[in-house]
Scaffold this motif. Structure first.
Motif, mmCIF file in Angstrom:
data_model
loop_
_atom_site.group_PDB
_atom_site.id
_atom_site.type_symbol
_atom_site.label_atom_id
_atom_site.label_comp_id
_atom_site.label_asym_id
_atom_site.label_seq_id
_atom_site.Cartn_x
_atom_site.Cartn_y
_atom_site.Cartn_z
ATOM 1 N N GLN A 1 -25.566 -33.753 -5.477
ATOM 2 C CA GLN A 1 -25.686 -32.313 -5.378
ATOM 3 C C GLN A 1 -24.536 -31.582 -6.073
ATOM 4 O O GLN A 1 -23.378 -31.962 -5.930
ATOM 5 N N SER B 1 -30.467 -25.477 -0.663
ATOM 6 C CA SER B 1 -29.671 -26.705 -0.723
ATOM 7 C C SER B 1 -30.498 -27.928 -0.348
ATOM 8 O O SER B 1 -30.427 -28.975 -1.008
ATOM 9 N N GLU C 1 -25.549 -32.097 4.733
ATOM 10 C CA GLU C 1 -25.673 -31.143 3.637
ATOM 11 C C GLU C 1 -25.471 -29.718 4.144
ATOM 12 O O GLU C 1 -24.765 -28.913 3.519
ATOM 13 N N ALA D 1 -26.454 -25.037 -3.193
ATOM 14 C CA ALA D 1 -26.714 -26.061 -4.197
ATOM 15 C C ALA D 1 -27.611 -25.490 -5.288
ATOM 16 O O ALA D 1 -28.452 -24.641 -5.039
ATOM 17 N N ARG E 1 -20.314 -38.859 -5.815
ATOM 18 C CA ARG E 1 -19.853 -37.475 -5.709
ATOM 19 C C ARG E 1 -18.762 -37.135 -6.722
ATOM 20 O O ARG E 1 -18.435 -35.963 -6.894
ATOM 21 N N GLY F 1 -20.675 -32.557 1.479
ATOM 22 C CA GLY F 1 -22.133 -32.422 1.523
ATOM 23 C C GLY F 1 -22.837 -33.722 1.841
ATOM 24 O O GLY F 1 -22.224 -34.776 1.979
ATOM 25 N N GLY F 2 -24.160 -33.631 1.939
ATOM 26 C CA GLY F 2 -24.938 -34.788 2.350
ATOM 27 C C GLY F 2 -25.630 -35.526 1.232
ATOM 28 O O GLY F 2 -26.422 -36.440 1.487
ATOM 29 N N SER F 3 -25.360 -35.160 -0.032
ATOM 30 C CA SER F 3 -26.008 -35.813 -1.165
ATOM 31 C C SER F 3 -24.965 -36.286 -2.164
ATOM 32 O O SER F 3 -23.964 -35.603 -2.395
ATOM 33 N N GLN G 1 -22.305 -27.398 2.997
ATOM 34 C CA GLN G 1 -22.488 -26.078 2.404
ATOM 35 C C GLN G 1 -21.798 -25.013 3.255
ATOM 36 O O GLN G 1 -21.269 -24.022 2.729
ATOM 37 N N HIS H 1 -30.580 -38.217 0.972
ATOM 38 C CA HIS H 1 -29.509 -37.346 1.447
ATOM 39 C C HIS H 1 -29.547 -37.227 2.965
ATOM 40 O O HIS H 1 -30.573 -37.488 3.605
ATOM 41 N N SER I 1 -23.007 -27.685 -6.417
ATOM 42 C CA SER I 1 -23.106 -26.377 -5.769
ATOM 43 C C SER I 1 -22.329 -25.322 -6.527
ATOM 44 O O SER I 1 -21.416 -25.627 -7.304
ATOM 45 N N ALA J 1 -31.545 -31.048 -2.707
ATOM 46 C CA ALA J 1 -31.236 -32.435 -2.352
ATOM 47 C C ALA J 1 -32.489 -33.297 -2.378
ATOM 48 O O ALA J 1 -32.447 -34.468 -2.780
#
Length: 556
Positions: free
Chosen positions: A79, A265, A286, A307, A323, A74-76, A290, A281, A81, A269
């Motif tokens: 986050q 999501s 992201e 998320a 993460r 993901g991009g955060s 996902q 993020h 999920s 974020a």
């Protein structure tokens, strides 16, 4: 071709994990945060799995598998999920219409769509969703989650695709044969969760309430429905059976699932960014992360995931730095499945119903909702109608309705900012000079703001009403936007004035507006007649010459 291939490779690398994702972290804090989030997520994963119609195991598998994949890709950094209430709302009718395999296929298709959206760079468009729309469908989701729990809370076995029908059937069944034990458990769990969240926010109130309810039910010998058997290991991965005959309907459902997953999501974020310091993020990563999570989870029997704002907030408040915390949350849930599956199966369904109702209550931000209702009539209308549409129809329809309404009110307010006003022809603004010019039957109008469909009609009515005028100068330098309708109305206005032998001059047309005017012939026609000027003084000078020629025609 080679250049396109290199660009695609570079784009793919931007979406992949990197070493910086795990740098500058504090592993001990991440582990503690991950354990805390895992304890909070356990009852929610079970509850949303049961509420979706796919079972508690599907909810746990989703939290474990999708949670781990999204944490890595993901991009955060923060986050978390897994299964969510919003997604459950979408899945219930899919389960009813297409069965478990249909849900798994929808998850796979939605995953592909999300990966494609991430690769296409669609993540930045989330900023264009208005706040009243987001708050409206959040309120609607909260109401649906609470209504979906009525059968479990009242101890009745009823089913229906529409939540309002389900609620009515549950109330009717309860009235004919009241079951007070499940209702007491649900109310007790709701009260305990809300009390703990207010008094002891660092304690996982949902887990505490579920444990208390389970122990009390067993000790008192209450006869009530429980979760039932929960496997003590993850299912083996396999492809679901694809119902080819329903593939068109499943694809449409997958679009709805992907849209919801993307929206929720990216909103989550954004919330995580606001709660942290110096972290931002990557919206495209992201979406891609996902998407991968939703591609992998169905292979193990998991439902579509997204998320989770509540779990992400717990993660940030618990001190997560990388993460590793979200990944730890998935591992904690896996350990619980491997070690404590037998005890998990003894949890009363009414207790999970109480957890989800409490979650729905906590989703409602009273201060934010009240502020929107007080702000403007447009915001209040968008909020209310989006909420009603969410409950009556579905989330995607509700968001589309909300966006259309928000766009309408935005256009209306923008149109109100457009003005057409008569202005002095001279910068010195001397009254005597101005009156002298008016005596020459010359008048100037300045257009301020946008000239588009919402304002064009009023513009036409006002401008064609001028009388005893030989030359009209339209000052266009302050026009901020022109659409095709506005340009068409401008052309029509010029034609009507010319039909009354009134000459129209345009000054200060911006270069970016010339294309629209040229397409409708306005620009070229006026330029050909030398009635198009870059500055207002040049237009005024020409207007005087023209008015003088009309007043004193030269004999041929």
């Amino acid at each position: 071709m080679r250049r396109a291939g290199l660009a695609a490779l570079a784009r793919t690398r931007q979406l992949l994990p990197r070493r910086a994702d795990w740098s500058h972290g504090r592993p001990l804090r991440d582990l503690v945060a991950g354990v805390m989030v895992g304890l909070v997520a356990l009852p929610l994963a079970l509850g949303f799995g049961v509420s979706s119609g796919m079972g508690a195991t599907a909810g746990l598998v989703t939290a474990i598998v999708a949670g781990a994949v999204a944490a890595v890709f993901g991009g955060s950094r923060f986050q978390v999920s897994g299964p969510t209430g919003a997604m459950t709302v979408v899945l219930v009718p899919i389960v009813a219409s297409h069965g478990p395999d249909g849900v798994l296929v929808v998850g796979l298709l939605a995953g592909l769509l999300l990966v494609g959206l991430g690769a296409a760079g669609a993540g930045r468009f989330i900023r264009y969703v208005p706040v009243p729309v987001v708050e409206g469908f959040t309120l609607g989701i909260a109401a649906i989650i609470a209504l979906q729990q009525l059968p479990g809370a009242l101890g009745v076995d009823v089913r229906a695709e529409k939540v309002l029908v389900l609620s009515w059937r549950a109330l009717t069944a309860f009235a004919s044969d009241p079951q007070w034990v499940p209702l007491a458990i649900t109310v007790g769990v709701i009260a305990l969760v809300l009390a703990l969240s207010r008094r002891l926010p660092l304690v996982p109130g949902s887990l505490v309430a579920v444990v208390v309810a389970t122990v009390a039910t067993s000790a008192l010998g209450w006869d009530t429905a429980t979760i039932g058997h929960v496997p003590s290991s993850l299912p083996s991965p396999s492809l679901p059976r694809i119902p080819w005959g329903d593939l068109d309907a499943l694809l449409l459902a997958a679009v709805a699932v992907a849209a919801l997953a993307a929206l929720e999501s990216l909103l989550s974020a954004t919330v995580a960014d606001a709660m942290s310091v110096g972290q931002r993020h990557d919206p495209d990563r992201e979406l891609a992360g996902q998407g991968l999570a939703n591609l992998v989870a169905p292979l193990f029997g998991g439902i579509p995931a997204t998320a989770a704002i509540a779990r992400t907030a717990v993660n940030v408040r618990s001190g997560a730095t990388t993460r590793l915390a979200a990944l730890t949350h998935a591992l904690v849930l896996l350990v619980i499945v491997l070690v404590a599956a037998r005890w998990v199966g003894e949890i009363p369904r009414a207790a999970l119903a109480g957890v989800l109702v409490a979650t729905a209550i906590q989703m409602v931000r009273v201060s934010s909702t009240a502020a929107l209702l007080r702000s403007t009539r447009g915001d209040a209308a968008v909020l209310a109608i989006t909420t009603v549409a969410t409950i009556a129809f579905d989330l995607v329809t509700a968001v589309l309705v909300g966006l259309v309404l928000a766009g309408f009110f935005a256009v209306r307010e923008t149109a109100r900012s457009a003005r057409l006003e008569e202005v002095p022809l001279e910068d010195t603004d001397h009254v005597d000079e101005e009156l002298a010019l008016l005596d020459e039957h010359i008048v100037a109008y300045r257009l301020d703001g946008p000239l588009f469909f919402a304002a064009a009609h009023d513009f036409l009515l006002e401008l064609t009403d001028v009388t005893r005028v030989r030359v009209v100068v339209l000052r266009m330098s302050r026009v901020t936007a022109i659409d095709a309708t506005g340009a068409h109305v401008l052309a029509d206005t010029i034609s009507r004035l010319e039909g009354r032998h009134v000459t129209v001059l345009l000054s200060g047309v911006r270069p970016e507006h010339e294309q629209v005017l040229r397409e409708l012939g306005v620009h070229d026609r006026l330029a050909h007649r030398r009635h198009l000027f870059t500055s207002t003084p040049d237009a005024i000078a020409h207007a005087r010459e023209h008015a003088a020629r009309v007043a004193h025609p030269v004999d041929g």
